[in-house]
Design a protein around this motif. Structure first.
Motif, PDB file in Angstrom:
ATOM      1  N   UNK A 178       1.922 -17.080  -7.924  1.00 10.40           N
ATOM      2  CA  UNK A 178       3.125 -16.393  -7.494  1.00 10.40           C
ATOM      3  C   UNK A 178       3.607 -16.867  -6.143  1.00 10.40           C
ATOM      4  N   UNK A 179       4.707 -16.267  -5.644  1.00  9.60           N
ATOM      5  CA  UNK A 179       5.316 -16.706  -4.373  1.00  9.60           C
ATOM      6  C   UNK A 179       4.381 -16.496  -3.182  1.00  9.60           C
ATOM      7  N   UNK A 180       4.394 -17.468  -2.265  1.00 13.28           N
ATOM      8  CA  UNK A 180       3.535 -17.388  -1.085  1.00 13.28           C
ATOM      9  C   UNK A 180       3.939 -16.261  -0.156  1.00 13.28           C
ATOM     10  N   UNK A 181       5.251 -15.873  -0.170  1.00 12.14           N
ATOM     11  CA  UNK A 181       5.690 -14.827   0.754  1.00 12.14           C
ATOM     12  C   UNK A 181       5.263 -13.430   0.304  1.00 12.14           C
ATOM     13  N   UNK A 182       4.530 -13.357  -0.811  1.00 17.58           N
ATOM     14  CA  UNK A 182       3.972 -12.083  -1.277  1.00 17.58           C
ATOM     15  C   UNK A 182       2.451 -12.051  -1.094  1.00 17.58           C
ATOM     16  N   UNK A 183       1.932 -12.988  -0.312  1.00 20.52           N
ATOM     17  CA  UNK A 183       0.478 -13.033  -0.075  1.00 20.52           C
ATOM     18  C   UNK A 183       0.156 -12.803   1.406  1.00 20.52           C
ATOM     19  N   UNK A 184       0.829 -11.826   2.000  1.00 22.46           N
ATOM     20  CA  UNK A 184       0.520 -11.436   3.375  1.00 22.46           C
ATOM     21  C   UNK A 184      -0.344 -10.178   3.363  1.00 22.46           C
ATOM     22  N   UNK A 185      -1.349 -10.156   4.218  1.00 21.42           N
ATOM     23  CA  UNK A 185      -2.212  -8.983   4.339  1.00 21.42           C
ATOM     24  C   UNK A 185      -2.769  -8.865   5.733  1.00 21.42           C
ATOM     25  N   UNK A 186      -3.642  -7.925   5.900  1.00 18.06           N
ATOM     26  CA  UNK A 186      -4.357  -7.802   7.174  1.00 18.06           C
ATOM     27  C   UNK A 186      -5.357  -8.948   7.298  1.00 18.06           C
ATOM     28  N   UNK A 187      -5.663  -9.295   8.516  1.00 17.94           N
ATOM     29  CA  UNK A 187      -6.582 -10.422   8.731  1.00 17.94           C
ATOM     30  C   UNK A 187      -7.908 -10.173   8.041  1.00 17.94           C
ATOM     31  N   UNK A 211     -10.929 -18.968  -8.310  1.00 15.26           N
ATOM     32  CA  UNK A 211     -10.410 -17.603  -8.421  1.00 15.26           C
ATOM     33  C   UNK A 211      -8.896 -17.639  -8.211  1.00 15.26           C
ATOM     34  N   UNK A 212      -8.132 -17.013  -9.105  1.00 12.81           N
ATOM     35  CA  UNK A 212      -6.674 -16.953  -8.983  1.00 12.81           C
ATOM     36  C   UNK A 212      -6.238 -15.676  -8.288  1.00 12.81           C
ATOM     37  N   UNK A 213      -5.662 -15.819  -7.099  1.00 12.34           N
ATOM     38  CA  UNK A 213      -5.283 -14.669  -6.274  1.00 12.34           C
ATOM     39  C   UNK A 213      -3.762 -14.567  -6.231  1.00 12.34           C
ATOM     40  N   UNK A 214      -3.240 -13.393  -6.591  1.00 14.15           N
ATOM     41  CA  UNK A 214      -1.804 -13.180  -6.649  1.00 14.15           C
ATOM     42  C   UNK A 214      -1.286 -12.343  -5.506  1.00 14.15           C
ATOM     43  N   UNK A 215      -0.457 -11.357  -5.836  1.00 17.30           N
ATOM     44  CA  UNK A 215       0.224 -10.566  -4.811  1.00 17.30           C
ATOM     45  C   UNK A 215      -0.759  -9.813  -3.913  1.00 17.30           C
ATOM     46  N   UNK A 275       3.923  -8.004   1.551  1.00 20.32           N
ATOM     47  CA  UNK A 275       4.918  -8.688   2.363  1.00 20.32           C
ATOM     48  C   UNK A 275       4.488  -8.733   3.826  1.00 20.32           C
ATOM     49  N   UNK A 276       5.020  -9.651   4.559  1.00 22.82           N
ATOM     50  CA  UNK A 276       4.732  -9.720   5.989  1.00 22.82           C
ATOM     51  C   UNK A 276       5.213  -8.433   6.661  1.00 22.82           C
ATOM     52  N   UNK A 277       4.335  -7.806   7.408  1.00 19.51           N
ATOM     53  CA  UNK A 277       4.648  -6.541   8.042  1.00 19.51           C
ATOM     54  C   UNK A 277       4.439  -5.341   7.144  1.00 19.51           C
ATOM     55  N   UNK A 278       4.173  -5.568   5.837  1.00 22.58           N
ATOM     56  CA  UNK A 278       3.928  -4.461   4.923  1.00 22.58           C
ATOM     57  C   UNK A 278       5.203  -3.812   4.427  1.00 22.58           C
ATOM     58  N   UNK A 279       5.028  -2.684   3.745  1.00 19.38           N
ATOM     59  CA  UNK A 279       6.164  -1.948   3.214  1.00 19.38           C
ATOM     60  C   UNK A 279       6.352  -2.173   1.735  1.00 19.38           C
ATOM     61  N   UNK A 280       7.348  -1.502   1.137  1.00 22.35           N
ATOM     62  CA  UNK A 280       7.586  -1.598  -0.306  1.00 22.35           C
ATOM     63  C   UNK A 280       7.820  -3.030  -0.755  1.00 22.35           C
ATOM     64  N   UNK A 281       7.306  -3.341  -1.953  1.00 27.68           N
ATOM     65  CA  UNK A 281       7.436  -4.678  -2.525  1.00 27.68           C
ATOM     66  C   UNK A 281       7.798  -4.522  -3.987  1.00 27.68           C
ATOM     67  N   UNK A 282       8.734  -5.300  -4.465  1.00 25.95           N
ATOM     68  CA  UNK A 282       9.202  -5.160  -5.840  1.00 25.95           C
ATOM     69  C   UNK A 282       8.062  -5.378  -6.828  1.00 25.95           C
ATOM     70  N   UNK A 283       8.077  -4.560  -7.889  1.00 29.90           N
ATOM     71  CA  UNK A 283       7.079  -4.700  -8.938  1.00 29.90           C
ATOM     72  C   UNK A 283       5.797  -3.933  -8.712  1.00 29.90           C
ATOM     73  N   UNK A 284       5.692  -3.250  -7.580  1.00 32.17           N
ATOM     74  CA  UNK A 284       4.466  -2.524  -7.259  1.00 32.17           C
ATOM     75  C   UNK A 284       4.793  -1.170  -6.641  1.00 32.17           C
ATOM     76  N   UNK A 285       3.952  -0.192  -6.931  1.00 30.32           N
ATOM     77  CA  UNK A 285       4.018   1.073  -6.213  1.00 30.32           C
ATOM     78  C   UNK A 285       3.088   1.078  -5.020  1.00 30.32           C
ATOM     79  N   UNK A 286       2.196   0.088  -4.961  1.00 24.57           N
ATOM     80  CA  UNK A 286       1.255  -0.044  -3.841  1.00 24.57           C
ATOM     81  C   UNK A 286       1.517  -1.377  -3.147  1.00 24.57           C
TER      82      UNK A 286
END
Length: 501
Positions: free
Chosen positions: A114-123, A146-150, A153-164
């Motif tokens: 999936x898109x790289x801009x949806x793979x932001x998290x805490x360090x 291992x295949x790692x997806x979403x 988003x950078x800074x967190x907050x709502x993201x399309x396709x997910x409730x979490x």
């Protein structure tokens, strides 16, 4: 003798539960005012449970407790500082600079989907995933990876396709296949490997970086997972928040106690001020002036911090305001603590809007012809040019005398969260800030382009004995550039911490 029936000395279980709920309801009302989330109640409710339609104060406690449990916080139902610092991000009401680590497209033992801009998290989240993947590659150098997806988003907050996936703690991972292919697969279908997927779950739970809160996946033959709708083709891993809720979150919030007022600069301390729960300023390493002892913030600090936020940033609750506050924390803890007995005294001396009389003649020269400039009857001495009258703007005097209940909710919320350790540090050990864009305009009578501004900023830093911290995502440093005193170069990043109450 007639027997006397025993007197009921204890409340029933129902009465105890009702009393406890009433107390939590009241505390949440106080937190809603002191932290400012009452002004965003609809967004808070949607973040807690978007499917619920019937809401009242008791329901808010119930849903908050469920959300806290899902997030890995103490499930007390109170939306206090620690909970609000995460919930406001989940509700889309603010960004968290701590959610800025991006998992690369690939690395040892893993590949991104999936898109790289949806793979932001805490360090910590990204480190945990990389640790699992590296151990996986060592054990299985021939793959499959291992295949790692979403993640988020950078800074967190709502993201399309997910409730979490809002707090940098969630990650979707593909189940493993038994044919060596790095491709999607559904549990129970041809190509799916229960054994490899079980090994992946075991390694995730033993990652050693960040505790796993739960894993959702629908293979009943895999241990350590929970069934959840629509989780046949991926594992949803939620790591526990590294921000544990402080035990004292259940104590009465700041708004329950009157914040001291000031009239004409004289502080009035209420008798109950000692009951206000604020954090403690600490350092991980000594600064140039040596090791400063821990400093417990006071109600006066809280009030003047809120005024400072209004005077310096207009009362905004954003990353730039958080950065300015941390520059003040860093400067006080590492450089000027020995000169000021209290944090509020330091703020009042440092911040132009909080000075009873302007200390800098340059600021006075800019304001002296305004009709709201209040003169004191004296002039500034050399090196100031002769004839510049000492004074201050009437609006700043009004700000200095404003009561806590007269200040905007946003400024009060930021001040309270900052002084209870609920706001992350976005600028490391920076202790200085200033509008170098404006400085360039003053010097050259025109606005710079970005290259000129950056060169001017770097040159100014060198002249002052500072180092510019460079670009920081989410902070427009053409408004305020941030600098670190070179005497602090040997300190670990984030040497100043605020411990929760």
């Amino acid at each position: 003798m007639t027997a006397v029936p025993p007197v009921a000395l204890q409340q029933s279980t129902e009465e105890v539960a009702s009393t406890a709920l009433a107390r939590k309801v009241e505390r949440n009302r106080q937190y809603a005012a002191s932290l400012g989330w009452g002004a965003h109640l609809s967004a808070v409710r949607r973040a807690l449970n978007p499917k619920r339609t019937g809401w009242d104060d008791a329901a808010l406690v119930t849903e908050a407790a469920k959300w806290q449990a899902r997030t890995g916080l103490a499930a007390d139902g109170l939306i206090g500082p620690a909970t609000w610092s995460l919930l406001r991000v989940a509700a889309g009401l603010g960004k968290d600079p701590a959610i800025s680590a991006q998992l690369p497209d690939n690395g040892p033992g893993f590949y991104g989907t999936g898109p790289a801009d949806r793979r932001y998290g805490r360090a910590e989240t990204v480190r945990a995933l990389q640790a699992v993947a590296a151990a996986w590659q060592q054990a299985r150098p021939r793959g499959p990876r291992i295949g790692i997806g979403d993640i988020g988003l950078r800074g967190g907050g709502p993201i399309t396709g997910h409730g979490s996936h809002r707090l940098g703690l969630d990650v979707d991972i593909r189940p493993l296949r038994d044919d060596g292919r790095e491709a999607p697969v559904v549990q129970g279908h041809p190509g799916y490997s229960r054994a490899l997927t079980q090994e992946l779950v075991d390694r995730l739970r033993a990652n050693g970086v960040l505790r796993v809160h739960f894993i959702l996946f629908n293979d009943p033959g895999v241990r350590g997972v929970q069934r959840w709708d629509n989780h046949d083709n991926h594992l949803h891993v939620r790591f526990a928040s590294p921000k544990a809720a402080p035990a004292s979150q259940t104590a009465a919030p700041t708004a329950a106690v009157p914040v001291p007022q000031h009239a004409g600069g004289a502080a009035v301390r209420p008798a109950a001020a000692g009951t206000i729960a604020l954090g403690t300023l600490t350092t991980l390493a000594p600064g140039p002036a040596g090791t400063a002892p821990p400093y417990r913030f006071s109600p006066e600090d809280l009030l003047w911090t809120a005024r400072f936020i209004i005077g310096e940033s207009g009362g905004r609750d954003d990353l730039e305001t958080h950065a300015v506050l941390y520059a003040m924390f860093n400067r006080y803890a590492l450089l000027t603590r020995r000169h000021y007995a209290t944090f509020e005294a330091f703020l009042r001396a440092y911040s132009t809007p909080l000075q009873q009389v302007l200390k800098d003649w340059r600021a006075a020269r800019r304001h002296m012809h305004r009709p709201d400039y209040v003169r004191t009857g004296d002039t500034y001495k050399a090196p100031a040019p002769p004839g510049i009258p000492r004074g201050q703007l009437r609006g700043f005097h009004r700000l200095q005398q404003s009561r806590w209940d007269q200040l905007p909710d946003a400024a009060r919320s930021v001040a309270f969260r900052a002084l209870t350790g609920a706001i992350p540090n976005p600028i490391g050990n920076a202790t200085e800030f200033g509008s170098t864009w404006q400085y360039f305009r003053d010097a050259h009578r025109r606005s710079p382009n970005l290259a000129e501004w950056q060169q001017y900023t770097v040159t100014l830093a060198q002249r002052k004995g500072w180092s510019w911290i460079g670009p920081v995502p989410g902070i427009d440093q053409t408004k305020n550039a941030f600098f670190t005193d070179r005497r602090l170069a040997g300190l670990p990043r984030g040497a100043v911490r605020i411990l929760p109450p």
